[in-house]
Design a protein around this motif. Sequence first.
Motif, PDB file in Angstrom:
ATOM      1  N   LEU A  27      41.035  69.042   6.130  1.00 51.19           N
ATOM      2  CA  LEU A  27      42.272  68.697   6.570  1.00 51.19           C
ATOM      3  C   LEU A  27      42.642  69.727   7.240  1.00 51.19           C
ATOM      4  CD1 LEU A  27      42.750  66.639   3.652  1.00 51.19           C
ATOM      5  CD2 LEU A  27      41.627  65.544   5.671  1.00 51.19           C
ATOM      6  N   SER A  28      42.724  70.314   7.278  1.00 51.46           N
ATOM      7  CA  SER A  28      43.754  71.495   7.380  1.00 51.46           C
ATOM      8  C   SER A  28      43.698  72.026   9.107  1.00 51.46           C
ATOM      9  CB  SER A  28      42.706  73.461   7.043  1.00 51.46           C
ATOM     10  OG  SER A  28      41.544  73.830   7.301  1.00 51.46           O
ATOM     11  N   ASP A  29      42.704  71.750   9.740  1.00 48.65           N
ATOM     12  CA  ASP A  29      42.618  71.314  10.994  1.00 48.65           C
ATOM     13  C   ASP A  29      41.693  71.179  12.239  1.00 48.65           C
ATOM     14  OD1 ASP A  29      39.893  72.774  10.771  1.00 48.65           O
ATOM     15  OD2 ASP A  29      40.264  74.804  12.225  1.00 48.65           O
ATOM     16  N   PHE A  30      41.544  69.630  10.697  1.00 40.78           N
ATOM     17  CA  PHE A  30      40.006  68.700  11.402  1.00 40.78           C
ATOM     18  C   PHE A  30      38.640  69.118  12.458  1.00 40.78           C
ATOM     19  CE2 PHE A  30      44.040  66.599  10.007  1.00 40.78           C
ATOM     20  CZ  PHE A  30      43.332  65.241   9.869  1.00 40.78           C
ATOM     21  N   GLY A  31      38.889  70.491  12.284  1.00 41.31           N
ATOM     22  CA  GLY A  31      37.895  70.844  13.045  1.00 41.31           C
ATOM     23  C   GLY A  31      36.933  71.212  12.609  1.00 41.31           C
ATOM     24  N   LEU A  32      36.325  70.021  11.479  1.00 40.87           N
ATOM     25  CA  LEU A  32      35.088  69.860  10.988  1.00 40.87           C
ATOM     26  C   LEU A  32      34.856  68.614  10.186  1.00 40.87           C
ATOM     27  CD1 LEU A  32      32.165  70.847  10.403  1.00 40.87           C
ATOM     28  CD2 LEU A  32      33.179  71.784   8.128  1.00 40.87           C
ATOM     29  N   GLY A  33      33.934  67.633  11.122  1.00 37.88           N
ATOM     30  CA  GLY A  33      33.805  66.446  10.031  1.00 37.88           C
ATOM     31  C   GLY A  33      32.479  66.201   9.138  1.00 37.88           C
ATOM     32  N   TRP A  34      32.257  65.863   8.737  1.00 39.36           N
ATOM     33  CA  TRP A  34      31.053  65.390   7.977  1.00 39.36           C
ATOM     34  C   TRP A  34      30.501  63.713   7.693  1.00 39.36           C
ATOM     35  CZ3 TRP A  34      26.347  68.237   6.621  1.00 39.36           C
ATOM     36  CH2 TRP A  34      26.773  69.202   6.636  1.00 39.36           C
ATOM     37  N   TYR A  35      29.713  63.018   8.011  1.00 42.38           N
ATOM     38  CA  TYR A  35      29.142  61.921   7.131  1.00 42.38           C
ATOM     39  C   TYR A  35      27.317  62.364   6.578  1.00 42.38           C
ATOM     40  CZ  TYR A  35      28.778  56.636   6.880  1.00 42.38           C
ATOM     41  OH  TYR A  35      28.785  55.205   6.754  1.00 42.38           O
ATOM     42  N   VAL A  36      27.293  61.463   5.317  1.00 42.78           N
ATOM     43  CA  VAL A  36      26.015  62.002   5.371  1.00 42.78           C
ATOM     44  C   VAL A  36      25.937  60.749   4.369  1.00 42.78           C
ATOM     45  CG1 VAL A  36      26.729  64.231   4.567  1.00 42.78           C
ATOM     46  CG2 VAL A  36      26.697  63.526   3.095  1.00 42.78           C
ATOM     47  N   GLY A  37      24.551  60.191   4.423  1.00 43.17           N
ATOM     48  CA  GLY A  37      24.295  58.711   3.591  1.00 43.17           C
ATOM     49  C   GLY A  37      22.927  58.670   3.725  1.00 43.17           C
ATOM     50  N   PHE A  38      22.670  57.306   3.105  1.00 43.73           N
ATOM     51  CA  PHE A  38      21.527  56.982   3.636  1.00 43.73           C
ATOM     52  C   PHE A  38      21.793  55.232   3.740  1.00 43.73           C
ATOM     53  CE2 PHE A  38      21.713  56.236  -0.754  1.00 43.73           C
ATOM     54  CZ  PHE A  38      22.190  54.973  -0.852  1.00 43.73           C
ATOM     55  N   ILE A  39      20.776  54.887   4.408  1.00 41.61           N
ATOM     56  CA  ILE A  39      20.157  53.181   5.199  1.00 41.61           C
ATOM     57  C   ILE A  39      19.411  52.811   4.385  1.00 41.61           C
ATOM     58  CG2 ILE A  39      20.253  53.647   7.802  1.00 41.61           C
ATOM     59  CD1 ILE A  39      22.132  50.785   7.718  1.00 41.61           C
ATOM     60  N   GLU A  40      19.306  51.144   3.864  1.00 43.26           N
ATOM     61  CA  GLU A  40      18.353  50.597   3.474  1.00 43.26           C
ATOM     62  C   GLU A  40      18.462  49.393   4.138  1.00 43.26           C
ATOM     63  OE1 GLU A  40      18.073  51.470  -1.377  1.00 43.26           O
ATOM     64  OE2 GLU A  40      20.101  50.666  -0.664  1.00 43.26           O
ATOM     65  N   THR A  41      17.310  49.461   4.690  1.00 43.00           N
ATOM     66  CA  THR A  41      16.690  47.787   5.682  1.00 43.00           C
ATOM     67  C   THR A  41      16.064  47.294   5.101  1.00 43.00           C
ATOM     68  OG1 THR A  41      14.849  49.059   6.818  1.00 43.00           O
ATOM     69  CG2 THR A  41      17.712  49.849   7.977  1.00 43.00           C
ATOM     70  N   LYS A  42      15.410  46.297   5.022  1.00 40.58           N
ATOM     71  CA  LYS A  42      14.348  45.596   4.719  1.00 40.58           C
ATOM     72  C   LYS A  42      12.927  46.222   5.069  1.00 40.58           C
ATOM     73  CE  LYS A  42      15.875  40.736   5.686  1.00 40.58           C
ATOM     74  NZ  LYS A  42      16.060  39.393   6.636  1.00 40.58           N
ATOM     75  N   LYS A  43      12.997  46.861   6.264  1.00 39.70           N
ATOM     76  CA  LYS A  43      11.443  47.887   6.365  1.00 39.70           C
ATOM     77  C   LYS A  43      11.216  49.530   5.604  1.00 39.70           C
ATOM     78  CE  LYS A  43      11.653  46.661  10.766  1.00 39.70           C
ATOM     79  NZ  LYS A  43      10.801  47.272  12.404  1.00 39.70           N
ATOM     80  N   ASP A  44      12.513  49.681   5.947  1.00 42.07           N
ATOM     81  CA  ASP A  44      12.804  51.649   5.854  1.00 42.07           C
ATOM     82  C   ASP A  44      13.655  52.113   5.064  1.00 42.07           C
ATOM     83  OD1 ASP A  44      10.519  52.331   7.674  1.00 42.07           O
ATOM     84  OD2 ASP A  44      11.380  51.001   9.379  1.00 42.07           O
ATOM     85  N   THR A  45      13.806  53.295   4.051  1.00 39.14           N
ATOM     86  CA  THR A  45      15.252  53.823   3.888  1.00 39.14           C
ATOM     87  C   THR A  45      15.258  55.024   5.007  1.00 39.14           C
ATOM     88  OG1 THR A  45      14.973  52.937   2.142  1.00 39.14           O
ATOM     89  CG2 THR A  45      16.317  55.069   1.991  1.00 39.14           C
ATOM     90  N   TRP A  46      16.720  54.998   5.599  1.00 34.36           N
ATOM     91  CA  TRP A  46      16.581  56.647   6.289  1.00 34.36           C
ATOM     92  C   TRP A  46      17.585  57.067   5.854  1.00 34.36           C
ATOM     93  CZ3 TRP A  46      14.839  56.922  11.044  1.00 34.36           C
ATOM     94  CH2 TRP A  46      13.991  55.739  12.024  1.00 34.36           C
ATOM     95  N   VAL A  47      17.845  58.673   5.644  1.00 35.59           N
ATOM     96  CA  VAL A  47      19.140  59.505   5.035  1.00 35.59           C
ATOM     97  C   VAL A  47      19.036  59.901   6.512  1.00 35.59           C
ATOM     98  CG1 VAL A  47      17.903  60.165   2.845  1.00 35.59           C
ATOM     99  CG2 VAL A  47      17.002  61.234   4.798  1.00 35.59           C
TER     100      VAL A  47
END
Length: 267
Positions: A217-237
Amino acid sequence: MKVIRATVILLFSVMLGFIGTITVTKAQQEQTNELKIEKLFNGKEGTMVLKNLKKDKVYMYNKERSSKRFTPESTFKVPNALIGLQTSAVWDEYEVKRWDGVVREFESWNRDHSLASAMRESAIWFYQDMARDIGETRMQEKIRMLRYGNQDITGGIDSFWLDSSLKISALEQINFIERLVEEELPFEEKYQITVKRMMIQDEQDDYTLHGKTGTRLSDFGLGWYVGFIETKKDTWVFAVNINGSGTEAKNVTLETLKQMDVIEKGK
């Protein structure tokens, strides 16, 4: 002698955990498939690591940056919530902390919050207050157990993850999230299930998306998105960081998932 022996065993265990993390990271790097998503970063430096858990396939954009450590910012709310539950600093995802009346950057922060709502709204003050309740000794112990990044909390108990001492790479984020998905972290299974539920951001008929953004938040110079998605066939991280905001990192993730046909392009 007992004290010395215990200390040696602890140090050896920490070293083994650190070595194990490096081994996994090298193996992933050697077996990666290139993600051709440069345009999605709009000229900004960044990286993405995507892993199909069922097929044990790793896809990567900007391999060199994927192993570079950055401060986790609000993505640390995921391990922080786990540690808070495990140490009984909070009892469950519904426990409420009263707003202290201090007006902060975002209107959604300026109210009472539960562990779950503070995760959804990324209300930093809640997790800072919980970190103080956990305390330095227990926090350091649990972060070492998790083998989370460089494990350095010297930047202050309520700020070490915010543009401070704690740092983690995209590859290490992938390792952490994968162990959470498989409920293999050294915490009680019920708490891992709770935190995964708290991370849900989108539920559709054919997939469920779990994620957490983070922005410096100090300069909006670094952003992350982490997690996983579950589908009917697979799980992706997945783990994305960018020289921008967490929203930009999330947009890169969603567009990549569409390109990879994990999510239908119309959604």
